[in-house]
Scaffold this motif. Structure first.
Motif, PDB file in Angstrom:
ATOM      1  N   ALA A 154      -6.482   9.428  -8.881  1.00  0.00           N
ATOM      2  CA  ALA A 154      -5.614  10.590  -9.069  1.00  0.00           C
ATOM      3  C   ALA A 154      -4.222  10.314  -8.504  1.00  0.00           C
ATOM      4  CB  ALA A 154      -6.222  11.818  -8.408  1.00  0.00           C
ATOM      5  N   PHE A 155      -4.170   9.714  -7.327  1.00  0.00           N
ATOM      6  CA  PHE A 155      -2.866   9.396  -6.752  1.00  0.00           C
ATOM      7  C   PHE A 155      -2.191   8.272  -7.534  1.00  0.00           C
ATOM      8  CE2 PHE A 155      -0.292   7.237  -3.308  1.00  0.00           C
ATOM      9  CZ  PHE A 155       0.751   8.151  -3.361  1.00  0.00           C
ATOM     10  N   ILE A 202      -0.303  -0.883 -10.729  1.00  0.00           N
ATOM     11  CA  ILE A 202      -0.979  -0.007  -9.774  1.00  0.00           C
ATOM     12  C   ILE A 202      -2.450  -0.370  -9.729  1.00  0.00           C
ATOM     13  CG2 ILE A 202      -1.506   2.376  -9.152  1.00  0.00           C
ATOM     14  CD1 ILE A 202       0.949   3.193 -10.827  1.00  0.00           C
ATOM     15  N   PHE A 203      -2.957  -0.601  -8.519  1.00  0.00           N
ATOM     16  CA  PHE A 203      -4.342  -1.012  -8.324  1.00  0.00           C
ATOM     17  C   PHE A 203      -5.037  -0.015  -7.409  1.00  0.00           C
ATOM     18  CE2 PHE A 203      -7.628  -3.414  -5.999  1.00  0.00           C
ATOM     19  CZ  PHE A 203      -8.363  -3.910  -7.066  1.00  0.00           C
ATOM     20  N   TRP A 239       0.832  -1.188   0.000  1.00  0.00           N
ATOM     21  CA  TRP A 239       0.000   0.000   0.000  1.00  0.00           C
ATOM     22  C   TRP A 239       0.874   1.248   0.000  1.00  0.00           C
ATOM     23  CZ3 TRP A 239      -5.139   1.424  -0.088  1.00  0.00           C
ATOM     24  CH2 TRP A 239      -6.055   0.365  -0.179  1.00  0.00           C
ATOM     25  N   LEU A 240       0.573   2.173  -0.920  1.00  0.00           N
ATOM     26  CA  LEU A 240       1.184   3.492  -0.934  1.00  0.00           C
ATOM     27  C   LEU A 240       0.135   4.517  -0.527  1.00  0.00           C
ATOM     28  CD1 LEU A 240       3.357   3.698  -4.197  1.00  0.00           C
ATOM     29  CD2 LEU A 240       4.058   3.085  -1.878  1.00  0.00           C
ATOM     30  N   LEU A 256       1.164  -2.300  -6.431  1.00  0.00           N
ATOM     31  CA  LEU A 256       1.043  -1.134  -5.572  1.00  0.00           C
ATOM     32  C   LEU A 256      -0.432  -0.752  -5.439  1.00  0.00           C
ATOM     33  CD1 LEU A 256       4.004   1.018  -6.957  1.00  0.00           C
ATOM     34  CD2 LEU A 256       4.026  -0.712  -5.134  1.00  0.00           C
ATOM     35  N   ASN A 257      -0.936  -0.770  -4.233  1.00  0.00           N
ATOM     36  CA  ASN A 257      -2.313  -0.364  -3.962  1.00  0.00           C
ATOM     37  C   ASN A 257      -2.353   1.114  -3.585  1.00  0.00           C
ATOM     38  OD1 ASN A 257      -3.034  -2.987  -4.368  1.00  0.00           O
ATOM     39  ND2 ASN A 257      -3.827  -3.358  -2.312  1.00  0.00           N
ATOM     40  N   VAL A 258      -3.272   1.847  -4.186  1.00  0.00           N
ATOM     41  CA  VAL A 258      -3.494   3.248  -3.841  1.00  0.00           C
ATOM     42  C   VAL A 258      -4.984   3.443  -3.597  1.00  0.00           C
ATOM     43  CG1 VAL A 258      -1.496   4.066  -5.139  1.00  0.00           C
ATOM     44  CG2 VAL A 258      -3.720   3.914  -6.271  1.00  0.00           C
TER      45      VAL A 258
END
Length: 219
Positions: free
Chosen positions: A184-185, A204-205, A143-144, A178-180
């Motif tokens: 937008a992020f 990216i998910f 997670w980011l 990578l979970n966001v």
């Protein structure tokens, strides 16, 4: 950055600000002072809606008056009230305290009403949570979080990048999804990746789940 302006007597009345009597340069001393001041401003911290783990996993949240200086900040009695977080360098688990030989690598500050704009004390750490990389390698995704406040609200379980130039390469090199929390992020992460990486791009998910436990939704 140099020098923290603090009061010589740290047992002043609640609401007392830092006064210009002494200068400190030690992050451990600075952190201890901000944590002590947090008790006097607990209503401000309570409004952040933090989970219990934000306080017990890696210590408390600090608070102090700061003055921004570009991407950095100084402590000063003429500044505005800000939340302070310690970026530790070295942990064995998110549920354990810092190791005795794991020093504070930096301090991060943000204003409660604007967590998207945050500042660092020295710029020595590339991410909040970077000491957990060994733990993160055990998971299929990482997670980011866009802001330090988001990171706190998720129980400090993941990463919040402080320096993209230094941070994106070690994150992508882990080879994890990578979970966001929002598209937008996610676009920001993709843009940063293209700017600082030659070829390897992360998966990216976007997952809108939020709050305590969100960072562990894949476990």
């Amino acid at each position: 950055m140099t020098g923290l302006v603090i009061a010589s007597d740290l047992t002043t009345e609640p609401g007392t600000r830092f006064s210009s009597t002494h200068v400190w340069n030690d992050l451990d001393e600075e952190w201890a002072i901000t944590v002590g001041k947090a008790r006097r401003f607990r209503p401000v911290i309570d409004q952040l809606d933090l989970p219990h783990t934000a306080f017990v996993a890696w210590g408390s949240v600090g608070i102090a008056h700061i003055v921004p200086d570009s991407h950095f900040f100084q402590f000063h009695d003429d500044g505005e009230l800000a939340i302070i977080i310690a970026a530790h360098d070295g942990f064995v688990s998110k549920w354990q305290d810092p190791l005795p030989d794991a020093p504070i690598g930096d301090l991060v500050a943000f204003y409660p009403d604007n967590p998207h704009r945050f500042y660092v004390r020295r710029g020595d750490m590339w991410a909040l949570g970077s000491g957990l990389l060994d733990d993160l390698l055990m998971r299929p995704e990482i997670w980011l979080f866009e802001t330090p406040l988001d990171w706190l609200r998720a129980g400090r379980d993941g990463l919040c990048v402080l320096d993209w130039r230094r941070g994106i390469a070690p994150i992508v090199s882990l080879g994890r999804r990578l979970n966001v929390q929002n598209a937008a992020f996610g676009q920001t992460v993709e843009r940063r990746s293209r700017a600082y990486l030659d070829s390897l791009m992360p998966e990216i998910f976007v997952d809108a789940s939020f709050g305590f436990g969100a960072a562990r939704s894949g476990e």
